[in-house]
Design a protein around this motif. Sequence first.
Motif, PDB file in Angstrom:
ATOM      1  N   ILE A 106       0.855  -1.185   0.000  1.00  0.00           N
ATOM      2  CA  ILE A 106       0.000   0.000   0.000  1.00  0.00           C
ATOM      3  C   ILE A 106       0.894   1.239   0.000  1.00  0.00           C
ATOM      4  O   ILE A 106       1.761   1.378   0.859  1.00  0.00           O
ATOM      5  CB  ILE A 106      -0.917   0.014   1.238  1.00  0.00           C
ATOM      6  N   PRO A 107       0.722   2.141  -0.967  1.00  0.00           N
ATOM      7  CA  PRO A 107       1.585   3.322  -0.998  1.00  0.00           C
ATOM      8  C   PRO A 107       1.366   4.203   0.216  1.00  0.00           C
ATOM      9  O   PRO A 107       0.247   4.313   0.735  1.00  0.00           O
ATOM     10  CB  PRO A 107       1.158   4.029  -2.293  1.00  0.00           C
ATOM     11  N   ALA A 108       2.425   4.820   0.685  1.00  0.00           N
ATOM     12  CA  ALA A 108       2.335   5.709   1.840  1.00  0.00           C
ATOM     13  C   ALA A 108       1.546   6.957   1.471  1.00  0.00           C
ATOM     14  O   ALA A 108       1.625   7.447   0.343  1.00  0.00           O
ATOM     15  CB  ALA A 108       3.733   6.094   2.309  1.00  0.00           C
ATOM     16  N   PRO A 109       0.743   7.485   2.398  1.00  0.00           N
ATOM     17  CA  PRO A 109      -0.004   8.710   2.099  1.00  0.00           C
ATOM     18  C   PRO A 109       0.945   9.887   1.933  1.00  0.00           C
ATOM     19  O   PRO A 109       2.067   9.869   2.445  1.00  0.00           O
ATOM     20  CB  PRO A 109      -0.897   8.885   3.334  1.00  0.00           C
ATOM     21  N   PRO A 110       0.522  10.919   1.220  1.00  0.00           N
ATOM     22  CA  PRO A 110       1.377  12.099   1.060  1.00  0.00           C
ATOM     23  C   PRO A 110       1.604  12.770   2.408  1.00  0.00           C
ATOM     24  O   PRO A 110       0.822  12.596   3.346  1.00  0.00           O
ATOM     25  CB  PRO A 110       0.580  12.988   0.100  1.00  0.00           C
ATOM     26  N   PRO A 111       2.679  13.543   2.548  1.00  0.00           N
ATOM     27  CA  PRO A 111       2.958  14.212   3.828  1.00  0.00           C
ATOM     28  C   PRO A 111       1.802  15.098   4.265  1.00  0.00           C
ATOM     29  O   PRO A 111       1.065  15.651   3.444  1.00  0.00           O
ATOM     30  CB  PRO A 111       4.212  15.038   3.524  1.00  0.00           C
TER      31      PRO A 111
END
Length: 259
Positions: A106-111
Amino acid sequence: MQPDRVEAQPPVPSPVCTLDTRAALLHRLVDATGCESSRYPAQDAEHRAADAHAAAETVARECGDPPGPRELITVIWLPMPTRTGQDERVTIPPSTPLQPFIPLPIPAPPPFQQTKEEAEAILLTGAEAPLPPAVRRHQQRVLTRVRDVLASTGAKGHRLYVLEIAGPIPRIKIGRSNDPRARIRDHVHEMNSYQYGLIDAHVTDPVDDLLSITQAENEAHIGMGKRYERINQELFRDADFLYATLWADLAVTVQLNRL
């Protein structure tokens, strides 16, 4: 005159083969999610496929046409194209056990700062109701951070909270509550109805008595009022969020040291 060239078409899967495919994919989905309570639909599809095979074999025998071997299952995986850009086709015999499913990471959420700036830019221009998904997603991130802070420090006690509210006229709100999570959610619901949105929030350490937290709130309001224009008793126009959090923490610290 040369006849038109007719390209060979791939065989169309029979209805029975389609049932086999459905059952295999349902089992694979249950294996991937680990939700054994959902195994029944996969088993039901498997039983339906077996009944269809039995019925087809019975009809074939009655017609004097002995049933042949079961067809292979062709599965088309759409999410993962091959290097050539074509759909990847995998042929699986019905008796072959399915391999374990390995989900994609799962891609990490944006900052947080990035989504904050995006939501702020949308709200500054005057967003239409309902607020865009980017704003609502960021608001949920803010509320989640508040929940995590309260869970890690203890939810009991009176606290000051600082809200950074974006919209055509940006503002900072400093308030107090013994249930800041619920109070902040109420504020979000209210501000959203006016096309304003919450882009950041801060809660102070808890104070035991109501009198002390009330005095801390008054001191924070006085400090903010010396530098920023008031919209009302708790709202300050175009105020700096970090400056407001410093005033709130300082006012609470003073009251805690007096206890």
